[in-house]
Design a protein around this motif. Structure first.
Motif, PDB file in Angstrom:
ATOM      1  N   GLN A   4      42.043  81.770  29.242  1.00  0.00           N
ATOM      2  CA  GLN A   4      41.025  82.563  28.576  1.00  0.00           C
ATOM      3  C   GLN A   4      39.634  82.048  28.925  1.00  0.00           C
ATOM      4  O   GLN A   4      39.423  80.853  29.101  1.00  0.00           O
ATOM      5  CB  GLN A   4      41.201  82.504  27.059  1.00  0.00           C
ATOM      6  N   SER A   8      35.682  84.121  25.191  1.00  0.00           N
ATOM      7  CA  SER A   8      36.799  84.745  24.477  1.00  0.00           C
ATOM      8  C   SER A   8      37.327  83.820  23.390  1.00  0.00           C
ATOM      9  O   SER A   8      37.653  84.269  22.292  1.00  0.00           O
ATOM     10  CB  SER A   8      37.936  85.076  25.436  1.00  0.00           C
ATOM     11  N   LEU A   9      37.396  82.550  23.683  1.00  0.00           N
ATOM     12  CA  LEU A   9      37.863  81.578  22.684  1.00  0.00           C
ATOM     13  C   LEU A   9      36.880  81.459  21.530  1.00  0.00           C
ATOM     14  O   LEU A   9      37.286  81.386  20.366  1.00  0.00           O
ATOM     15  CB  LEU A   9      38.070  80.215  23.336  1.00  0.00           C
ATOM     16  N   ILE A  10      35.601  81.434  21.861  1.00  0.00           N
ATOM     17  CA  ILE A  10      34.580  81.347  20.818  1.00  0.00           C
ATOM     18  C   ILE A  10      34.674  82.564  19.903  1.00  0.00           C
ATOM     19  O   ILE A  10      34.712  82.434  18.677  1.00  0.00           O
ATOM     20  CB  ILE A  10      33.167  81.236  21.432  1.00  0.00           C
ATOM     21  N   LYS A  12      37.160  84.654  19.472  1.00  0.00           N
ATOM     22  CA  LYS A  12      38.443  84.677  18.762  1.00  0.00           C
ATOM     23  C   LYS A  12      38.410  83.782  17.525  1.00  0.00           C
ATOM     24  O   LYS A  12      39.024  84.096  16.509  1.00  0.00           O
ATOM     25  CB  LYS A  12      39.548  84.209  19.710  1.00  0.00           C
ATOM     26  N   ASN A  13      37.689  82.683  17.598  1.00  0.00           N
ATOM     27  CA  ASN A  13      37.673  81.704  16.509  1.00  0.00           C
ATOM     28  C   ASN A  13      36.492  81.828  15.561  1.00  0.00           C
ATOM     29  O   ASN A  13      36.318  80.982  14.682  1.00  0.00           O
ATOM     30  CB  ASN A  13      37.738  80.291  17.093  1.00  0.00           C
ATOM     31  N   LEU A  14      35.679  82.851  15.734  1.00  0.00           N
ATOM     32  CA  LEU A  14      34.552  83.031  14.816  1.00  0.00           C
ATOM     33  C   LEU A  14      35.050  83.310  13.400  1.00  0.00           C
ATOM     34  O   LEU A  14      36.021  84.037  13.206  1.00  0.00           O
ATOM     35  CB  LEU A  14      33.679  84.204  15.267  1.00  0.00           C
ATOM     36  N   PRO A  15      34.369  82.754  12.413  1.00  0.00           N
ATOM     37  CA  PRO A  15      34.755  83.021  11.018  1.00  0.00           C
ATOM     38  C   PRO A  15      34.248  84.385  10.561  1.00  0.00           C
ATOM     39  O   PRO A  15      33.308  84.933  11.125  1.00  0.00           O
ATOM     40  CB  PRO A  15      34.063  81.899  10.249  1.00  0.00           C
ATOM     41  N   LYS A  16      34.867  84.899   9.524  1.00  0.00           N
ATOM     42  CA  LYS A  16      34.445  86.179   8.939  1.00  0.00           C
ATOM     43  C   LYS A  16      33.510  85.908   7.766  1.00  0.00           C
ATOM     44  O   LYS A  16      33.689  86.442   6.679  1.00  0.00           O
ATOM     45  CB  LYS A  16      35.675  86.974   8.491  1.00  0.00           C
ATOM     46  N   TYR A  21      23.906  83.885  14.578  1.00  0.00           N
ATOM     47  CA  TYR A  21      24.485  83.595  15.891  1.00  0.00           C
ATOM     48  C   TYR A  21      23.367  83.522  16.921  1.00  0.00           C
ATOM     49  O   TYR A  21      22.328  84.168  16.799  1.00  0.00           O
ATOM     50  CB  TYR A  21      25.538  84.631  16.275  1.00  0.00           C
ATOM     51  N   LYS A  40      32.344  87.285  12.872  1.00  0.00           N
ATOM     52  CA  LYS A  40      33.369  87.737  13.813  1.00  0.00           C
ATOM     53  C   LYS A  40      33.183  89.203  14.191  1.00  0.00           C
ATOM     54  O   LYS A  40      33.188  89.560  15.368  1.00  0.00           O
ATOM     55  CB  LYS A  40      34.757  87.515  13.233  1.00  0.00           C
ATOM     56  N   SER A  44      31.667  90.195  17.913  1.00  0.00           N
ATOM     57  CA  SER A  44      32.683  90.924  18.681  1.00  0.00           C
ATOM     58  C   SER A  44      32.185  92.299  19.108  1.00  0.00           C
ATOM     59  O   SER A  44      32.531  92.777  20.196  1.00  0.00           O
ATOM     60  CB  SER A  44      33.959  91.093  17.857  1.00  0.00           C
TER      61      SER A  44
END
Length: 83
Positions: A4, A8-10, A12-16, A21, A40, A44
């Protein structure tokens, strides 16, 4: 197994959570600061939604790193974004 991309990893792991940012280019130059009620979903949206202005599309192509700060409320995010 496909490797990945770091972005994409960043993403994918973002909090809601609410937060601010920051987008940086490959040289570490700050491209953009934004606030979000949901980090997120907001971050995204830049990469999923293809209905952006030409200016936003150019910026998205230049993003090499994303940093973020979590805050308790959206109001706090607004204050931090403008600090």
């Amino acid at each position: 197994m496909q490797e990945q991309h770091p972005l994409s990893l960043i993403i994918k792991n973002l909090p809601k959570h609410p937060g601010v940012y920051r987008y940086y280019d490959k040289d570490g130059k700050l491209l953009y600061i934004g606030k979000a009620k949901n980090l997120k979903n907001r971050v995204s949206s830049y990469f999923v939604n293809k209905d952006h202005s030409f200016r936003i599309e150019l910026m998205v192509r230049r993003i090499h790193n994303i940093e973020y700060s979590i805050v308790p409320t959206e109001k706090d995010a607004l204050l931090l974004e403008n600090a």
